[in-house]
Design a protein around this motif. Structure first.
Motif, mmCIF file in Angstrom:
data_model
loop_
_atom_site.group_PDB
_atom_site.id
_atom_site.type_symbol
_atom_site.label_atom_id
_atom_site.label_comp_id
_atom_site.label_asym_id
_atom_site.label_seq_id
_atom_site.Cartn_x
_atom_site.Cartn_y
_atom_site.Cartn_z
ATOM 1 N N TRP A 321 45.922 43.296 46.037
ATOM 2 C CA TRP A 321 44.511 42.661 46.186
ATOM 3 C C TRP A 321 43.977 42.137 44.736
ATOM 4 O O TRP A 321 43.236 41.301 44.730
ATOM 5 C CB TRP A 321 43.653 43.654 46.850
ATOM 6 N N GLU A 322 44.430 42.966 43.774
ATOM 7 C CA GLU A 322 44.063 42.680 42.308
ATOM 8 C C GLU A 322 44.494 41.033 41.792
ATOM 9 O O GLU A 322 43.876 40.563 41.170
ATOM 10 C CB GLU A 322 44.558 43.619 41.324
ATOM 11 N N ILE A 335 39.225 30.643 47.568
ATOM 12 C CA ILE A 335 40.257 31.284 48.094
ATOM 13 C C ILE A 335 40.198 31.909 49.151
ATOM 14 O O ILE A 335 39.198 32.545 49.387
ATOM 15 C CB ILE A 335 40.590 32.372 46.775
ATOM 16 N N PHE A 336 41.168 31.671 50.047
ATOM 17 C CA PHE A 336 41.060 32.497 51.474
ATOM 18 C C PHE A 336 42.318 33.330 51.346
ATOM 19 O O PHE A 336 43.509 32.949 50.647
ATOM 20 C CB PHE A 336 41.430 31.255 52.482
ATOM 21 N N VAL A 337 42.459 34.443 52.089
ATOM 22 C CA VAL A 337 43.556 35.227 52.387
ATOM 23 C C VAL A 337 44.137 35.031 53.772
ATOM 24 O O VAL A 337 43.279 35.157 54.715
ATOM 25 C CB VAL A 337 43.225 36.694 52.124
ATOM 26 N N LYS A 338 45.426 34.427 53.769
ATOM 27 C CA LYS A 338 45.902 34.056 55.057
ATOM 28 C C LYS A 338 46.791 35.405 55.460
ATOM 29 O O LYS A 338 47.869 35.498 54.634
ATOM 30 C CB LYS A 338 46.857 32.985 55.211
ATOM 31 N N LYS A 348 38.144 43.926 53.059
ATOM 32 C CA LYS A 348 38.417 43.654 51.763
ATOM 33 C C LYS A 348 38.408 42.266 51.104
ATOM 34 O O LYS A 348 37.926 42.173 49.787
ATOM 35 C CB LYS A 348 39.838 44.526 51.477
ATOM 36 N N ALA A 349 38.874 41.541 51.766
ATOM 37 C CA ALA A 349 38.569 40.145 51.340
ATOM 38 C C ALA A 349 37.456 39.724 51.041
ATOM 39 O O ALA A 349 37.195 39.185 50.115
ATOM 40 C CB ALA A 349 39.223 39.322 52.230
ATOM 41 N N LEU A 350 36.523 40.208 51.745
ATOM 42 C CA LEU A 350 34.946 39.950 51.349
ATOM 43 C C LEU A 350 34.749 40.512 50.001
ATOM 44 O O LEU A 350 34.040 40.130 49.098
ATOM 45 C CB LEU A 350 34.124 40.395 52.400
#
Length: 499
Positions: A321-322, A335-338, A348-350
């Motif tokens: 995540w870092e 940035i998006f997390v796919k 966590k993405a938020l």
């Protein structure tokens, strides 16, 4: 720069002195081969020979020049030294993925749904291409459940509300699209059609949508973006490279494009899953078992030799995540997390400041028996709906009908993405992609009118009956009743005294 004879080329056929021909140009790939995203073994099959057919099958013409230094260009192959015997030997070494005859493909006007595109691809794709595109991990349970779970959600239509004028238009990241349906970042579209992602991008743009350009595309990001109309939006998908400097340079390069709306970082594939159909065909369907004894000294992956494993060998399994914080420090592109597969990671993405999440289990190609994507969206609704309110939400996996699209939108998705359907459709070129988009757009519009709405911002969960899936939806981040077992020091059988 002089010409290179076949005799001279053939001398450079070891892993420590590796030359190959690509479309008439002789390249020294000694340094590049170990870093090749598809693995060094593929290149080593052609040391001292012609790799053009294998290269052209999956890559656009500019890829070699982009990744190889100008100093590694040794010159042009001297055609006057090429014999029929040499050409025959090169052709024998490459067993390509030649499609079946075109007469096996139904005419485009006979295609009336996305399932028809799949059936056409099954009939006309080579065995290797079909295996690579349709396969999923292990027993394919997740791939199949992705589609099945949409069928277990029922509509609760509203009637007599006036639905004469309906629109599928949607706004994502401030950009208006004719419909909220994009391409999933699918690799190697050139296996389906010579123009691959270029035809796909043109077809999507002409239909009011756009492409999420894949890091493993047959063409470069610049070429794909160049195929779009001026100022047309585009997305980019990133696999984090084991060599972070490569990822950094790539991100900085694509970020220069003012039309890039977001970068989706793929997180659900830290290692390539076991895709058995792909493994059975094996990479030799494109790169036949080597006749070059030098390649026998190359360490092979005991996990298999499918095309998916070969093309994913560069992916960094140590993504954390870092790294989102690091990515945000080198680009101002959202940035998006796919690969979000649970509510906890959506949250966590938020927390890490992502602009969006992309709910995906890689089309069932990552870990088999991962929960279906639509179930993950329901889990986020149940546990952290604020995520859906503060970020854009993409979802893929099993979407084949306009009704599937509408169900995802009702449950809070901003847009849906299609992978396999567009890979199948692009077999017909740009026209096929346009036809596929129009099919699902029309289905979506019809479904909207049938349930009593005329715009997608009117969609809401009350239009759905999700009771069949509700028992599967987790509340909380832990198991509802089972607990982690930590075994205490257990007694073992005492040793008998030797006295």
């Amino acid at each position: 720069m002089g010409k290179i004879s076949v005799e001279e080329l053939s001398k450079h056929n070891t892993v420590d002195d590796a030359w190959i021909v690509i479309n008439g140009t002789v390249w020294d790939v000694t340094k590049f081969a170990p870093t090749h995203p598809g693995g060094s073994e593929i290149i080593h099959e052609y040391l001292g020979g012609d790799a053009s057919n294998a290269y052209n099958e999956v890559h656009g013409p500019s890829v070699a020049e982009k990744h190889l230094d100008a100093s590694e260009n040794k010159g042009r192959l001297d055609e006057s030294t090429v014999t029929d015997e040499w050409r025959s030997k090169q052709a024998d070494q490459h067993e390509g993925s030649t499609p079946l005859p075109e007469e096996g493909r139904p005419p485009l006007d006979a295609i009336i749904n996305l399932h028809d595109f799949e059936e056409a691809a099954k009939r006309t794709h080579s065995r290797k291409t079909w295996a690579f595109q349709m396969t999923a991990a292990n027993d394919c349970f997740t791939r199949d459940a992705n589609a099945d779970f949409y069928k277990r959600i029922w509509f609760r239509p509203r009637v007599m509300v006036g639905v004469k004028n309906a629109t599928t238009q949607a706004t994502v990241l401030g950009q208006k699209f004719k419909l909220p349906i994009f391409s999933s970042p699918a690799a190697l579209a050139k296996l389906s059609h010579p123009e691959g992602e270029l035809a796909m991008a043109r077809g999507l743009a002409a239909s009011g949508s756009t492409i999420i350009a894949c890091a493993n595309a047959s063409y470069s990001f610049a070429e794909i973006a160049g195929a779009l109309p001026a100022n047309h939006p585009i997305f980019y998908q990133l696999y984090m490279n084991k060599d972070r400097s490569i990822s950094e340079n790539l991100i900085k390069e694509v970020s220069k494009n003012p039309n890039l709306k977001a970068i989706t970082v793929t997180a659900d594939l830290p290692v390539v899953g076991k895709r058995e159909d792909d493994e059975r065909v094996k990479i030799e369907a494109t790169y036949k078992a080597s006749k070059n004894m030098q390649s026998q000294n190359v360490k092979r992956d005991n996990k298999g030799s499918g095309l998916a494993r070969a093309t994913g060998s560069f992916i960094d399994p140590d993504l954390k995540w870092e790294d989102i914080t690091w990515l945000k420090s080198i680009t101002d592109v959202p940035i998006f997390v796919k690969g979000i597969q649970c509510a906890a990671d959506a949250r966590k993405a938020l927390d890490y400041g992502c602009a969006g999440i992309y709910i995906s289990n890689h089309g069932g190609r990552a870990v088999d028996t991962a929960q279906p994507s639509i179930l993950t969206l329901l889990e986020i609704q149940a546990n952290c709906p604020e995520v859906l309110e503060q970020m854009e939400v993409f979802i893929d996996g099993g979407i084949r009908r306009g009704t599937d699209v509408l169900k995802a939108i009702c449950l809070g998705a901003s847009a849906v993405c299609l992978g396999r359907p567009f890979l199948y459709a692009v077999g017909y070129g740009q026209e096929g992609v346009e036809h596929a988009v129009e099919i699902i757009r029309d289905e979506l519009e019809t479904a909207m009118q049938m349930i009593g709405i005329t715009s997608l911002d009117q969609a809401h969960p009350g239009l759905l009956n999700t009771s069949e899936l509700d028992p599967y939806v987790y509340r909380g981040d832990t198991h509802p009743w089972a607990r982690k077992i930590v075994r205490r020091n257990l007694q073992t059988r005492p040793l008998k005294s030797k006295l």
